[in-house]
Design a protein around this motif. Sequence first.
Motif, PDB file in Angstrom:
ATOM      1  N   ALA A   2      67.506  57.496  93.450  1.00 57.21           N
ATOM      2  CA  ALA A   2      66.120  58.424  93.197  1.00 57.21           C
ATOM      3  C   ALA A   2      66.087  59.399  94.071  1.00 57.21           C
ATOM      4  N   GLY A   3      65.751  60.572  93.542  1.00 58.18           N
ATOM      5  CA  GLY A   3      65.747  61.801  94.271  1.00 58.18           C
ATOM      6  C   GLY A   3      66.006  62.764  93.366  1.00 58.18           C
ATOM      7  N   LEU A  33      70.808  57.959  79.195  1.00 58.35           N
ATOM      8  CA  LEU A  33      69.971  58.980  79.985  1.00 58.35           C
ATOM      9  C   LEU A  33      68.756  59.148  79.088  1.00 58.35           C
ATOM     10  N   THR A  34      67.569  59.235  79.576  1.00 58.88           N
ATOM     11  CA  THR A  34      66.468  60.050  78.918  1.00 58.88           C
ATOM     12  C   THR A  34      65.772  60.911  79.608  1.00 58.88           C
ATOM     13  N   GLY A  35      64.411  61.705  79.094  1.00 57.03           N
ATOM     14  CA  GLY A  35      63.920  62.567  79.749  1.00 57.03           C
ATOM     15  C   GLY A  35      64.639  64.199  79.155  1.00 57.03           C
ATOM     16  N   VAL A  36      64.627  65.014  80.094  1.00 56.05           N
ATOM     17  CA  VAL A  36      65.155  66.432  79.814  1.00 56.05           C
ATOM     18  C   VAL A  36      66.758  66.447  79.453  1.00 56.05           C
ATOM     19  N   ASN A  37      67.382  65.445  80.083  1.00 59.48           N
ATOM     20  CA  ASN A  37      68.779  65.261  80.088  1.00 59.48           C
ATOM     21  C   ASN A  37      68.853  64.072  79.208  1.00 59.48           C
ATOM     22  N   SER A  38      69.605  63.697  78.142  1.00 61.29           N
ATOM     23  CA  SER A  38      69.758  62.617  77.497  1.00 61.29           C
ATOM     24  C   SER A  38      71.045  62.113  76.597  1.00 61.29           C
ATOM     25  N   ALA A  66      62.906  66.191  84.952  1.00 60.04           N
ATOM     26  CA  ALA A  66      63.009  64.657  85.243  1.00 60.04           C
ATOM     27  C   ALA A  66      63.932  64.082  83.928  1.00 60.04           C
ATOM     28  N   THR A  67      64.798  63.216  84.735  1.00 57.83           N
ATOM     29  CA  THR A  67      65.582  62.522  84.093  1.00 57.83           C
ATOM     30  C   THR A  67      65.661  61.001  84.572  1.00 57.83           C
ATOM     31  N   ASN A  68      66.017  60.302  83.524  1.00 51.93           N
ATOM     32  CA  ASN A  68      65.956  58.710  83.753  1.00 51.93           C
ATOM     33  C   ASN A  68      67.264  58.058  83.659  1.00 51.93           C
ATOM     34  N   ILE A  69      67.833  57.189  84.162  1.00 48.68           N
ATOM     35  CA  ILE A  69      69.060  56.610  83.887  1.00 48.68           C
ATOM     36  C   ILE A  69      68.742  55.033  83.773  1.00 48.68           C
ATOM     37  N   GLN A  70      69.569  54.394  82.830  1.00 50.51           N
ATOM     38  CA  GLN A  70      69.451  53.002  82.626  1.00 50.51           C
ATOM     39  C   GLN A  70      70.935  52.584  82.458  1.00 50.51           C
ATOM     40  N   HIS A  89      67.335  47.722  85.487  1.00 51.91           N
ATOM     41  CA  HIS A  89      68.369  48.709  86.216  1.00 51.91           C
ATOM     42  C   HIS A  89      68.476  50.189  85.680  1.00 51.91           C
ATOM     43  N   THR A  90      67.153  50.601  86.242  1.00 48.74           N
ATOM     44  CA  THR A  90      66.733  52.275  85.691  1.00 48.74           C
ATOM     45  C   THR A  90      66.336  52.779  87.100  1.00 48.74           C
ATOM     46  N   ALA A  91      66.633  53.917  87.033  1.00 51.22           N
ATOM     47  CA  ALA A  91      65.941  55.030  87.878  1.00 51.22           C
ATOM     48  C   ALA A  91      65.745  56.217  87.341  1.00 51.22           C
ATOM     49  N   SER A  92      64.854  56.862  88.272  1.00 51.19           N
ATOM     50  CA  SER A  92      64.551  58.258  87.856  1.00 51.19           C
ATOM     51  C   SER A  92      64.783  59.152  89.021  1.00 51.19           C
ATOM     52  N   PHE A  93      65.095  60.608  88.389  1.00 51.32           N
ATOM     53  CA  PHE A  93      65.482  61.476  89.457  1.00 51.32           C
ATOM     54  C   PHE A  93      65.177  62.857  88.826  1.00 51.32           C
ATOM     55  N   THR A  94      64.986  63.875  89.748  1.00 51.49           N
ATOM     56  CA  THR A  94      64.789  65.250  89.254  1.00 51.49           C
ATOM     57  C   THR A  94      65.841  66.125  89.415  1.00 51.49           C
TER      58      THR A  94
END
Length: 157
Positions: A2-3, A33-38, A66-70, A89-94
């Motif tokens: 995260a970060g 990837l979800t959010g602004v990058n997918s 904001a982008t999320n990874i799973q 098994h997910t995380a969010s980062f900017t």
Amino acid sequence: MAGTSCQGAATTITLTGSAAGLPKGNYTVTYNLTGVNSGTGITTGFTVSTAGTATFNTNTLATAGATNIQITNLSSGSTPCSSNISAGHTASFTVLPIPAQPGTITGSATPCVGSSQTYSVTNTAGINYAWSFPTGWTQTAGGTTRQHHSYSWQRFR
């Protein structure tokens, strides 16, 4: 993980687990990837050198925000094993934007030997300036600001 990450670059994802759950070896990870990058079903390889921890790099992240990874699957090349991962098994980062490009440097392109010169650029918010000079020049003011003063001199040959 995260970060933050930088726009136009990959980000490093850290995986942690027990030594038995993530033994040394070569792996392929599949992630979404979800959010602004997918993206869906993106794969990359990595090596676990210390059991229980590993890192891999995502694909290039083109958009700030904001982008999320799973993590959806982890397979090992050293043992015939593949594990579908369904939750947790997910995380969010900017993803941080690339700073605006400062303007053109203004000042003399052909200073006289021994003269004092002032060089500057239009101030751009969020930018720290690092000035560098030809051999023999001395900076007399400015530091990391948008304006710099120097004294030029040359050796005669």
